[in-house]
Design a protein around this motif. Sequence first.
Motif, short mmCIF file in Angstrom:
data_model
loop_
_atom_site.label_atom_id
_atom_site.label_comp_id
_atom_site.label_asym_id
_atom_site.label_seq_id
_atom_site.Cartn_x
_atom_site.Cartn_y
_atom_site.Cartn_z
N PRO A 225 0.77 42.37 153.77
CA PRO A 225 -0.42 42.49 152.78
C PRO A 225 -1.72 42.61 153.71
O PRO A 225 -2.86 43.13 153.24
CB PRO A 225 -0.41 41.53 151.78
CG PRO A 225 0.14 40.14 152.22
CD PRO A 225 1.21 40.89 153.19
N GLY B 283 4.40 40.24 145.46
CA GLY B 283 4.51 40.26 146.80
C GLY B 283 5.21 41.32 147.68
O GLY B 283 5.60 42.23 147.05
N ARG B 284 5.40 41.21 149.04
CA ARG B 284 5.89 42.12 149.74
C ARG B 284 7.24 42.36 149.48
O ARG B 284 8.19 41.81 149.07
CB ARG B 284 5.92 41.75 151.31
CG ARG B 284 6.46 42.84 152.26
CD ARG B 284 6.41 42.25 153.64
NE ARG B 284 7.29 41.03 153.84
CZ ARG B 284 8.55 41.41 154.09
NH1 ARG B 284 8.94 42.78 154.03
NH2 ARG B 284 9.42 40.36 154.37
#
Length: 745
Positions: free
Chosen positions: A201, A237-238
Amino acid sequence: MKEYYDVIIVGSGAAGLYCALNLPERKRILLITKQEADQSDSFLAQGGICMLRGEDDYQNYFEDTMRAGHYENNARAVDLMIRSSNSVIRDLVERKVDFTRDETGNLMFTREAAHSQPRILFHEDITGKQITQTLLNEVKTKENIEICEYMTMVDLIEKDNVCGGIIIMDTENNVYPVYAEHVVLACGGLGGLYQNSTNFPHISGDALGIALKHQIQLEHMDYIQIHPTTLYSQKPGRRFLVSESVRGEGALLLDKNGQRFTDELQPRDKVSQAIFAQMEKEGSDCVWEDMRPLGKDVILSHFPNIYQQCLEEGYDPCKEPVPVVPAQHYFMGGIKVDLGSRTSMKRLYACGEADQSDSFLAQGGICMLRGEDDYQNYFEDTMRAGHYENNARAVDLMIRSSNSVIRDLVERKVDFTRDETGNLMFTREAAHSQPRILFHEDITGKQITQTLLNEVKTKENIEICEYMTMVDLIEKDNVCGGIIIMDTENNVYPVYAEHVVLACGGLGGLYQNSTNFPHISGDALGIALKHQIQLEHMDYIQIHPTTLYSQKPGRRFLVSESVRGEGALLLDKNGQRFTDELQPRDKVSQAIFAQMEKEGSDCVWEDMRPLGKDVILSHFPNIYQQCLEEGYDPCKEPVPVVPAQHYFMGGIKVDLGSRTSMKRLYACGETSCNGVHGKNRLASNSLLESLVFARRAADDILFGTKTEFRCTQVDIRQYEDREQILSEYHVAVRNEIERVKNSHE
């Protein structure tokens, strides 16, 4: 952290680290990163790294890349990347990157979508981590490189479009201006701007915003790649990427009913479009990737990281399909750079996402490309010297490879001359538009070749056999299987090999006046004629304009082109200049012959006095000593010079992989003709050309396609008298030279 560095690199991914390691250790380097140094997107790359698998693969690799890019690629950049790949892989292996190998120790290759064949090296399914961690570990050992973590670049220091450093801030908002001679932006992409991305991020396109502020040219800002297969999850999230290699090895994409709906090996954008269409068609949040066709052994050995991540999400890929969905992955646009990675702002760069050979006699030096600004001039100098009969692709390859070759020679401890600050010194020779020639006094060839020979002698896998002469090839159906050699007693030895490389030098021994050793007499050319191996430009024989005039028999001593490049003059018998000394060799030779004929003399005179005694003694000590032995002091008087045969631009025809028309047979150096030199060689290109295309031969042997040789029995009774055999070859070569000459008349 200091206030001034030679180079600042922003970013700790593979590009930033590799740039730092390729700079001289005398340069003070600051490498900054927003998070910890191992938090770069390079660490996340799973699939692998591509490389050219021999010259046969070039066109396919080029086409695969262009087709995937919808032919909007920069073709020159694609060519440069592909041609550089073997050199980069060699370097990574030497730096101990642990690519997966087969049971015999050979590198293993896998295939990914849109590749026409396997050409991808890998380490399990964490190739990016393996490469980047290896580079990071090495960077941490370098005293000249300082790593500053948790520092963010917030601006450039610039004036009149010249970069002078950067402004950085720490996590407490403290501000630090840091100045540098050069700044390299290797900050990654912009995945942090997207809700669903495979990127970290904090990789959020900061450098692009700064570039916009300073009106630095950007390009293709809308070229954002979606990766088709990331592991579907409802967690924030990723996104975890399921590598393209999985589909390359045979995984299938299935709809909710378990049916295939697309070709999995299309380019990424095509597969992503197919998945989005399928999801919309069935109103689902994902599709399914079935890895079971790979088999459990391949999944566990090749993709252990993906396997473990799937288990953590509740899926066993050895037993069932796993849910996948497209997500933002890679940014193809960015700050516009040239082939030297230079941006539109000056000083700002962006990157990322045996001792009896003629080589020993080379005096002048070895050329290298001096930055992207020099490329067009160097290319034009080479083409013009060759009367534009050069192979332009070979010239480009040589020039583009020069920096890599020079780095390698320096790492092998070749002692090029440096200035008082430790920087490499460059000289200029005739027909060069600027100084770009590295040298060691006036014995550069000896320095390079002796260094390489010393290293070869330390290698247990290399056996040197002296006083052995090749008298024939072992071949069947145009496939080479070895050579026939003879010793000085006429004993004959057939020696078989999977590959044979001819690096036998030129043909000066056929001439009465030559700068070459007399035993370098074109034997390989005669053998090639016997076996109908293609030759090229057999009449392209270069005369060097300035060899020391002597009435003694034997090899002629060359007075290097560098002497004239540094300012020496050519004078007639009355001490008057009669030509431009910095023309190409053939033009200068013609002018000297014309002057000798005009005045009925055996020589003209070269005046080195304009160089000054210090330059003569420091740069040309060997030439100085030889002149003294002939009775002339070049610091006090002109010395007599005369043209003599020097170099052979023709030879055994080879492609850019140094392959001859006979399979498993390679040629490089003066024996070969790859077209670099055209009709006339530019000074100091010979050593570079030899080394570049020697490496190309080694690369093709290592990574190219293999051809089987059906062993044939050799009748050694036909080889009785070595000198008689060689004499017949020499006659054949002379006849071929005359035949080609006559064909032009």
